[in-house]
Design an enzyme around this catalytic site. Structure first.
Site, short mmCIF file in Angstrom:
data_model
loop_
_atom_site.label_atom_id
_atom_site.label_comp_id
_atom_site.label_asym_id
_atom_site.label_seq_id
_atom_site.Cartn_x
_atom_site.Cartn_y
_atom_site.Cartn_z
N ASP A 163 2.78 -2.23 14.98
CA ASP A 163 2.17 -2.83 13.78
C ASP A 163 2.70 -4.26 13.60
OD1 ASP A 163 0.51 -3.01 11.59
OD2 ASP A 163 1.94 -2.09 10.21
N GLY A 213 0.80 -1.20 0.00
CA GLY A 213 0.00 0.00 0.00
C GLY A 213 0.84 1.27 0.00
N MET A 214 2.01 1.22 0.64
CA MET A 214 2.85 2.41 0.75
C MET A 214 3.90 2.49 -0.36
SD MET A 214 1.94 4.24 3.39
CE MET A 214 3.37 5.17 3.94
#
Length: 423
Positions: free
Chosen positions: A175, A61-62
């Protein structure tokens, strides 16, 4: 360095054949770098001509991860480069830079080695990291569903060693999930590398805070109650909860808390209790000796929870009949761990019959554990149920179906309005 002419992986000069394609390896000086029809970086050199990109490793996603050749040192490295839209967001770039700073300040065998932070010629930013051959724990769980006890204990012991170093410096990973646990295979068993310190909370004095109070960051399946609420008072015990959720999934084949959406998962975490591992993992022979361990690890109140990942690892190993601590098991050959677990007294691993537990919610604020079960009888694993992380305040890439769906809905709405007006 050598490369494979089929997959373009890079290998040390003393390697002979590609273990993936079986091709004879060729010195990189004798091969032109590959090109990619949709990615101009592949085959190019970046960061002042230092890093030559050879292949795409992963997409997230990043950003996108590449395997590259460091032309200055002659070693293989991984380049994690932000997606163009993410590179435009100042907070995202600052988090990315902080990942470099934090990782560089935590030199440990169980933490991925981050070598540099660079700006690229195409106006993005790159983290340069050691290149690892292996697979994420998420990939292993998708394939095998659960881990054998000896592999779990060795992995968990190494995770504890790596996190102890971070927690000693008042850094909370925030995370932890199977996607961020990387397993490098060796003759004796896995060598663990903890990835992605981009979402850390630095509780050290004077540390810069990038998260607004009330913001929730991380993957919802592995969040502690205090993290789910975005509380300011969050410390290393949030990581204890996350690691416990990983252990639960490794022995039962499912996540401890499940719901259709991210916010509903967080509500379940704050108000419910998971099934005991011996119930949720009955099909895989999860022992009842793990039940009280998970009960203490999943206490809603951080003060009542197991105080460290090291103690969690100790308790899990002891639940399988091992003597000693995680420091004794972290690098013990996996075969020897398996032999010790098999030699444990049968009473240790005996699966105790449970009373008929009522499946339902526990009042919010309860600190309880496994006495009352929550969620459904069989909840899917994280990869089946809800793949997105919750990162409020940090831009995420939209799924490809979103824009066409919104456009289609707008067209239908306009047609309906026109029809009503015409009447």
């Amino acid at each position: 360095m050598k490369t494979c002419s089929a997959c373009f992986r890079l290998f040390s000069h003393d390697s002979g054949f590609c273990p993936v394609d079986g091709q004879r390896l060729i010195p990189v000086a004798e091969v032109a770098p590959p090109v990619h029809p949709e990615d101009r970086r592949v085959g190019a050199t970046l960061c002042g001509g230092r890093y030559q990109i050879w292949r795409i490793v992963a997409d997230g996603g990043m950003g996108r991860v590449y395997q590259a050749l460091d032309l200055r040192t002659g070693r293989s490295v991984a380049l994690k480069i932000l997606h163009p839209e993410v590179a435009l967001d100042e907070v995202s770039v600052e988090r990315f830079h902080r990942e470099f700073e934090v990782s560089a300040s935590l030199p440990h065998e169980q933490i991925v080695d981050v070598l540099a932070f660079e700006k690229t010629e195409d106006h993005s930013f790159a983290l340069v990291m050691e290149y690892l051959e292996g697979e994420e724990l998420r990939t292993v769980l998708k394939r095998d569903k659960v881990l054998p006890p000896e592999r779990l204990v060795r992995m968990l012991s190494q995770i504890a060693l790596g996190l102890e170093e971070a927690h000693k410096r008042k850094v909370v990973h925030r995370d932890l999930k199977p996607d961020n646990i990387f397993l490098v295979g060796t003759h004796d068993g896995d060598m663990v590398k903890i990835l992605d310190f981009g979402s850390v909370r630095d509780n050290s004095e004077g540390a810069k805070k990038l998260t607004v109070v009330g913001t929730t960051i991380g993957s919802p399946f592995y969040m502690s109650p205090e993290q789910a609420q975005g509380l300011l008072a969050l410390d290393h015990r949030a990581d204890v909860w996350s690691v416990a959720a990983i252990v639960f999934e490794c022995v039962t084949g499912q996540v401890p808390f499940h719901a259709p959406t991210g916010p509903m998962i967080l509500v379940a975490i704050m108000g419910n209790n998971p099934l005991p591992p011996s119930v949720a993992g009955k099909a895989y022979g999860a022992p009842a000796s793990l039940d009280p361990v998970m009960e203490e690890a999943f206490m809603k109140s951080p003060e009542a929870r197991l105080p460290s990942v090291g103690l969690l690892a100790d308790r899990v190993g002891q639940a399988y009949g091992l003597a000693g601590s995680h420091r004794d098991w972290a690098y013990l050959p996996q075969k020897e761990l398996a032999a010790r677990i098999r030699a444990a007294p049968p009473s240790v691993l005996a699966r105790q019959p449970h009373a008929s537990a009522s499946v339902g919610a526990v009042p919010a604020g309860a600190s309880g554990g496994s006495s009352a079960a929550a969620v459904i009888a069989r909840s899917p694993d994280a990869s089946e149920a809800f793949a997105e992380d919750i990162v409020m305040g940090v831009p995420q890439r939209l799924p490809r179906w979103v824009i066409p769906a919104v456009a289609g809905a707008a067209v239908l709405l306009c047609a309906l309005v026109a029809l009503l007006i015409s009447r």
